[in-house]
Structures are given as C-alpha cells and as structure tokens.
Motif scaffolding. Structure first.
Motif, PDB file in Angstrom:
ATOM      1  N   VAL A  52       0.855  -1.177   0.000  1.00 35.20           N
ATOM      2  CA  VAL A  52       0.000   0.000   0.000  1.00 35.20           C
ATOM      3  C   VAL A  52       0.897   1.235   0.000  1.00 35.20           C
ATOM      4  O   VAL A  52       1.855   1.313   0.765  1.00 35.20           O
ATOM      5  N   GLY A  55      -1.264   7.913  -1.791  1.00 35.55           N
ATOM      6  CA  GLY A  55      -1.593   8.533  -3.065  1.00 35.55           C
ATOM      7  C   GLY A  55      -0.686   9.729  -3.304  1.00 35.55           C
ATOM      8  O   GLY A  55      -0.392  10.491  -2.386  1.00 35.55           O
ATOM      9  N   GLY A  90      -6.673   2.364  -6.763  1.00 32.12           N
ATOM     10  CA  GLY A  90      -6.844   3.416  -5.778  1.00 32.12           C
ATOM     11  C   GLY A  90      -7.862   4.431  -6.257  1.00 32.12           C
ATOM     12  O   GLY A  90      -8.357   4.335  -7.384  1.00 32.12           O
ATOM     13  N   ASP A  93      -6.521   5.822  -9.279  1.00 33.69           N
ATOM     14  CA  ASP A  93      -6.007   4.782 -10.173  1.00 33.69           C
ATOM     15  C   ASP A  93      -6.995   3.621 -10.213  1.00 33.69           C
ATOM     16  O   ASP A  93      -6.751   2.561  -9.614  1.00 33.69           O
ATOM     17  N   ASP A 100     -15.177   0.915  -4.925  1.00 33.91           N
ATOM     18  CA  ASP A 100     -14.747   1.535  -3.670  1.00 33.91           C
ATOM     19  C   ASP A 100     -14.768   0.558  -2.498  1.00 33.91           C
ATOM     20  O   ASP A 100     -13.840   0.534  -1.680  1.00 33.91           O
ATOM     21  N   LEU A 103     -11.973  -1.949  -2.874  1.00 31.32           N
ATOM     22  CA  LEU A 103     -10.703  -1.299  -2.558  1.00 31.32           C
ATOM     23  C   LEU A 103     -10.508  -1.201  -1.048  1.00 31.32           C
ATOM     24  O   LEU A 103      -9.423  -1.487  -0.543  1.00 31.32           O
ATOM     25  N   LEU A 107      -7.250  -3.004   0.690  1.00 33.29           N
ATOM     26  CA  LEU A 107      -6.224  -2.336   1.496  1.00 33.29           C
ATOM     27  C   LEU A 107      -6.047  -3.053   2.837  1.00 33.29           C
ATOM     28  O   LEU A 107      -4.924  -3.207   3.322  1.00 33.29           O
ATOM     29  N   MET A 128      -6.970   5.481   5.365  1.00 39.61           N
ATOM     30  CA  MET A 128      -6.611   5.056   4.004  1.00 39.61           C
ATOM     31  C   MET A 128      -7.309   5.942   2.967  1.00 39.61           C
ATOM     32  O   MET A 128      -6.701   6.357   1.981  1.00 39.61           O
ATOM     33  N   ARG A 132      -5.700   8.820   0.373  1.00 34.04           N
ATOM     34  CA  ARG A 132      -5.859   8.349  -1.000  1.00 34.04           C
ATOM     35  C   ARG A 132      -4.904   7.191  -1.288  1.00 34.04           C
ATOM     36  O   ARG A 132      -4.225   7.143  -2.329  1.00 34.04           O
ATOM     37  N   ARG A 133      -4.847   6.262  -0.340  1.00 31.81           N
ATOM     38  CA  ARG A 133      -3.933   5.123  -0.453  1.00 31.81           C
ATOM     39  C   ARG A 133      -4.221   4.285  -1.692  1.00 31.81           C
ATOM     40  O   ARG A 133      -5.359   4.136  -2.118  1.00 31.81           O
ATOM     41  N   VAL A 134      -3.158   3.728  -2.238  1.00 31.02           N
ATOM     42  CA  VAL A 134      -3.196   2.964  -3.475  1.00 31.02           C
ATOM     43  C   VAL A 134      -2.684   1.553  -3.203  1.00 31.02           C
ATOM     44  O   VAL A 134      -1.637   1.381  -2.566  1.00 31.02           O
TER      45      VAL A 134
END
Length: 149
Positions: A52, A55, A90, A93, A100, A103, A107, A128, A132-134
């Motif tokens: 992770v 962002g 993300g 992304d 959502d 995601l 995570l 998260m 804006r964690r990816v």
C-alpha cells in the motif's frame, strides 16, 4: 530457485518490511522501504505481492508511467526478490473490477498479508481514504533468492 511461497514465508521475519524499487523517467532506480505481503489478486485470484502506498507518492507516479517493480524481502540472511508488472488500484487509479468497497477491503487484505493487525478498522479505513492510499499489486514474473526451506 526461489518461488512466491519462499517470499511469503520470509514476510513475518521482519514485520513485512521490504524494499520496493521502481524506475524513474530518467532511467535511474528509486527505492523505498514498505510493508508488503502475498495475497490473492482481487480480480483474477492469482497470487501477487501487494503493498500500500500513499496517493501521490513518487513510487506511485513511477509505477503509473512505468508499471514494473522489484520487491525484496529479507529475514536475517535469507532473502527473496519478486519482479514483474504492477497494477494500481486506488481512488485516482481505478482498476476494473475493484469498486470503492472492494478497494477498502483490499487495502485491509494487503495490510494483514504484510503482518499488520488493527484494533479499529473503521479508523484504518478512514485514514486510508483520507490519504488516498493505493494498492500496488505485483504479478511475479521472476523470483530469486537464497531461502533454503
């Protein structure tokens, strides 16, 4: 010859700490320390190395432009390296098949695959989202290491 199971077995050895290397636009290598683990890809089910990232992080930009990475895990003197193409999932992304809610759960899955635990998942989820964690998912094409079982 190492395989992804060798990589996975080393993850608990140092709290999932790994080094991820990406390629900058000028051809030089950017490396950073992350937590990573092995888990099922959220769409295909294949085993991947996941991590992770925040962002907007440089590694995310690098991977967006050049979607390939190398992740190295070590515990003591044993190590394994996984190299291959990556996919990003993300808020900035999107990955087809990962909405959502998926995601949010992905995570968490990456965090736990890397050895993490949490007493307050709603706070984790909120952090998260705010950052804006990816999710970075590496499909290993080449695995090397010195693990001896």
């Amino acid at each position: 010859m190492a395989d992804l199971e060798d990589f996975a077995q080393l993850v608990p050895g140092d709290h999932g700490l790994c080094v991820v290397s990406t390629l900058r636009a000028d051809g030089t290598i950017q490396s950073s320390v992350v937590n990573a683990g092995v888990l099922a890809h959220p769409v295909t089910g294949a085993q991947v190395v996941g991590l992770v990232a925040v962002g907007g992080a440089r590694k995310v930009a690098n991977l967006g432009e050049r979607p390939r990475a190398n992740v190295v895990v070590r515990a003591g003197w044993e190590w394994a390296s996984a190299e291959g193409p990556v996919e990003l999932a993300g808020p900035d992304d999107p990955l087809p098949g990962v909405d959502d809610e998926r995601l949010r759960l992905l995570l968490r899955e990456i965090f736990t695959a890397a050895g993490g635990t949490h007493d307050d998942w709603p706070t984790y989820d909120r952090t998260m989202a705010e950052e804006r964690r990816v999710a970075v998912l590496l499909t290993p094409e080449r695995i090397s290491g010195n693990r001896r079982g």
